[in-house]
Design a protein around this motif. Structure first.
Motif, mmCIF file in Angstrom:
data_model
loop_
_atom_site.group_PDB
_atom_site.id
_atom_site.type_symbol
_atom_site.label_atom_id
_atom_site.label_comp_id
_atom_site.label_asym_id
_atom_site.label_seq_id
_atom_site.Cartn_x
_atom_site.Cartn_y
_atom_site.Cartn_z
ATOM 1 N N HIS A 318 -3.844 10.656 47.669
ATOM 2 C CA HIS A 318 -3.471 9.682 46.648
ATOM 3 C C HIS A 318 -2.965 8.360 47.198
ATOM 4 O O HIS A 318 -2.635 7.465 46.419
ATOM 5 C CB HIS A 318 -2.401 10.277 45.722
ATOM 6 N N CYS A 319 -2.894 8.208 48.513
ATOM 7 C CA CYS A 319 -2.328 6.972 49.061
ATOM 8 C C CYS A 319 -3.333 5.833 49.106
ATOM 9 O O CYS A 319 -2.940 4.670 49.270
ATOM 10 C CB CYS A 319 -1.753 7.224 50.460
ATOM 11 N N ASP A 320 -4.621 6.109 48.979
ATOM 12 C CA ASP A 320 -5.628 5.069 49.102
ATOM 13 C C ASP A 320 -5.760 4.303 47.786
ATOM 14 O O ASP A 320 -6.171 4.866 46.765
ATOM 15 C CB ASP A 320 -6.974 5.682 49.495
ATOM 16 N N ASN A 321 -5.427 3.000 47.804
ATOM 17 C CA ASN A 321 -5.427 2.254 46.551
ATOM 18 C C ASN A 321 -6.828 1.944 46.031
ATOM 19 O O ASN A 321 -7.006 1.725 44.834
ATOM 20 C CB ASN A 321 -4.611 0.960 46.675
ATOM 21 N N ILE A 322 -7.824 1.914 46.905
ATOM 22 C CA ILE A 322 -9.185 1.647 46.440
ATOM 23 C C ILE A 322 -9.725 2.851 45.667
ATOM 24 O O ILE A 322 -10.319 2.702 44.590
ATOM 25 C CB ILE A 322 -10.121 1.306 47.611
ATOM 26 N N GLN A 323 -9.516 4.040 46.186
ATOM 27 C CA GLN A 323 -9.925 5.236 45.452
ATOM 28 C C GLN A 323 -9.150 5.345 44.134
ATOM 29 O O GLN A 323 -9.722 5.654 43.090
ATOM 30 C CB GLN A 323 -9.687 6.481 46.307
ATOM 31 N N ALA A 324 -7.848 5.089 44.203
ATOM 32 C CA ALA A 324 -7.023 5.191 42.997
ATOM 33 C C ALA A 324 -7.458 4.166 41.950
ATOM 34 O O ALA A 324 -7.587 4.490 40.758
ATOM 35 C CB ALA A 324 -5.555 4.986 43.361
ATOM 36 N N THR A 325 -7.699 2.932 42.405
ATOM 37 C CA THR A 325 -8.116 1.885 41.476
ATOM 38 C C THR A 325 -9.461 2.213 40.843
ATOM 39 O O THR A 325 -9.654 2.044 39.631
ATOM 40 C CB THR A 325 -8.202 0.532 42.213
ATOM 41 N N GLY A 326 -10.399 2.672 41.658
ATOM 42 C CA GLY A 326 -11.720 3.002 41.134
ATOM 43 C C GLY A 326 -11.665 4.074 40.062
ATOM 44 O O GLY A 326 -12.306 3.957 39.003
ATOM 45 N N PHE A 327 -10.885 5.119 40.336
ATOM 46 C CA PHE A 327 -10.825 6.219 39.371
ATOM 47 C C PHE A 327 -10.069 5.808 38.119
ATOM 48 O O PHE A 327 -10.432 6.191 37.002
ATOM 49 C CB PHE A 327 -10.149 7.437 40.017
ATOM 50 N N LEU A 328 -9.016 5.002 38.311
ATOM 51 C CA LEU A 328 -8.223 4.576 37.153
ATOM 52 C C LEU A 328 -8.994 3.587 36.287
ATOM 53 O O LEU A 328 -9.049 3.719 35.069
ATOM 54 C CB LEU A 328 -6.920 3.958 37.652
ATOM 55 N N GLU A 329 -9.613 2.590 36.917
ATOM 56 C CA GLU A 329 -10.239 1.520 36.147
ATOM 57 C C GLU A 329 -11.610 1.903 35.593
ATOM 58 O O GLU A 329 -12.124 1.193 34.725
ATOM 59 C CB GLU A 329 -10.341 0.263 37.007
ATOM 60 N N HIS A 330 -12.181 3.005 36.072
ATOM 61 C CA HIS A 330 -13.497 3.357 35.532
ATOM 62 C C HIS A 330 -13.410 3.759 34.070
ATOM 63 O O HIS A 330 -14.409 3.712 33.354
ATOM 64 C CB HIS A 330 -14.128 4.485 36.368
ATOM 65 N N ILE A 331 -12.202 4.106 33.598
ATOM 66 C CA ILE A 331 -12.092 4.500 32.190
ATOM 67 C C ILE A 331 -12.196 3.292 31.268
ATOM 68 O O ILE A 331 -12.273 3.460 30.041
ATOM 69 C CB ILE A 331 -10.796 5.291 31.913
ATOM 70 N N LYS A 332 -12.213 2.063 31.834
ATOM 71 C CA LYS A 332 -12.471 0.878 31.013
ATOM 72 C C LYS A 332 -13.949 0.756 30.655
ATOM 73 O O LYS A 332 -14.308 0.097 29.683
ATOM 74 C CB LYS A 332 -12.063 -0.396 31.771
ATOM 75 N N LEU A 333 -14.806 1.379 31.455
ATOM 76 C CA LEU A 333 -16.244 1.264 31.246
ATOM 77 C C LEU A 333 -16.678 2.117 30.055
ATOM 78 O O LEU A 333 -15.948 3.018 29.621
ATOM 79 C CB LEU A 333 -16.985 1.694 32.515
#
Length: 364
Positions: A318-333
């Motif tokens: 969970h420390c990687d912000n790119i993976q976290a951002t991708g998974f979190l922000e994909h729910i906007k799609l």
């Protein structure tokens, strides 16, 4: 990216054009240059380089400009660009004892051998807005600019070893695996953990480190040494048969001293936490060192306290912000189909409930 409705591509193009307009801002104000970002927002540049796993201040400054100051987006851009670069070899391990130190402090030794070098830091400043910086041009500093220490500066932690009070680190002869090219495997070794933490999100790693200080891990630490400065980077050239210097980079290194009560296999002694990151990134380096020590509980024979900072899978996943951002922000799609199926399911459950409990439905 996918488009679920007719006309979506045109809307996306318009969104890109609007983004470019917002990025530029008021055209009556001079455009921010890459050089200005690199030189005057250097701490932001350092974070983008560290978490983007690419040491290039100019590219990091460009990414910050392109992302409108969104550092996680800038880190994403740098990582994406990094994947296009060829890898032609590995450098020799850097010798941080040869660092030209801009800053070198210890919280454990007042009279540290080689002296304390305060360097450029916010530690001793008042947290008050300096309205002089709002002037058109900055006044020249009255004090003469300090020069970095150029002579070799031994690590303070080694002085504890003269009494045998600190755990001896065993050097690894093998080239550590590259996390940017090989997937993380759990359980991982310390080299992989340190790579993951060094490029992990500063806020997340800081939060994990803070939790260890508040008792959610057996981790009472002192900063044995924190140093910042330029180190030469060497690479062995096969045709020459020896290593040559190919450049230098600025690094922040932190070693923490942690008390250790001993175990069945180890005597009571001090143990280390370690953090090394690109640029001047003190908060990040200290945080990495604290979490590094927390994750070493198993190899030191300590019992599992159940703390989040000691859970390797939780921290590293969970420390990687790119993976976290991708998974979190994909729910906007668009998730129209998924939501329709959920909607039909809830309607069906409500109909079944109404048939089963008609009086309750009527009361409602």
């Amino acid at each position: 990216m996918y488009v679920a409705v007719k006309g979506g591509e045109r809307a996306i193009d318009n969104a890109h054009a609007w983004l470019a307009e917002e990025r530029r801002g008021d055209t009556s104000i001079a455009e921010l240059s890459i050089e200005q970002i690199r030189e005057q927002l250097s701490l932001a540049v350092n974070r983008v380089m560290a978490e983007g796993s690419l040491y290039d201040p100019d590219l990091a400054a460009l990414a910050i400009k392109q992302s409108r100051g969104d550092l996680i987006e800038a880190i994403f851009l740098i990582r994406a660009y990094r994947t296009t670069l060829p890898r032609f070899g590995s450098s020799e391990p850097v010798k941080t004892e040869e660092m030209a130190c801009d800053r070198r402090i210890s919280a454990t030794f007042k009279d540290a051998p080689g002296g304390q070098v305060l360097g450029p830091t916010f530690d001793y400043t008042h947290r008050l807005l300096d309205f002089k910086l709002a002037a058109e041009s900055d006044p020249q500093a009255d004090a003469e600019t300090a020069k970095p220490r150029r002579e070799p500066t031994p690590h303070i932690m080694e002085f504890l070893n003269t009494e045998g009070l600190i755990q001896t680190e065993i050097a690894c002869e093998d080239t550590p695996p590259d996390l940017t090219r090989e997937p993380m495997e759990l359980p991982s070794n310390r080299a992989l953990r340190l790579q993951s933490l060094a490029r992990g999100d500063e806020g997340f790693v800081l939060g994990m480190a803070y939790s260890t200080q508040r008792g959610y891990a057996r981790n009472h630490a002192f900063v044995g040494e924190l140093r910042i400065g330029a180190v030469p980077v060497e690479m062995e050239i096969a045709e020459l048969g020896f290593a040559i210097e190919i450049g230098e980079m600025t690094l922040t290194e932190c070693e923490t001293v942690n008390q250790f009560q001993g175990s069945k296999t180890e005597p009571p002694q001090f143990t280390r936490g370690y953090g090394l990151v690109f640029g001047q990134s003190e908060r990040k380096a200290i945080s990495v060192a604290l979490v590094d020590r927390a994750l070493r509980w198993k190899e030191l024979g300590e019992s599992d306290s159940g703390a989040a900072a000691q859970d390797e899978e939780f921290v590293l996943s969970h420390c990687d912000n790119i993976q976290a951002t991708g998974f979190l922000e994909h729910i906007k799609l668009p998730h129209y189909v998924d939501f329709q199926s959920e909607l039909e399911l809830v309607r069906k459950l409500r109909r079944e409930a109404a048939e089963t409990y008609p009086m309750q439905e009527a009361a409602e």
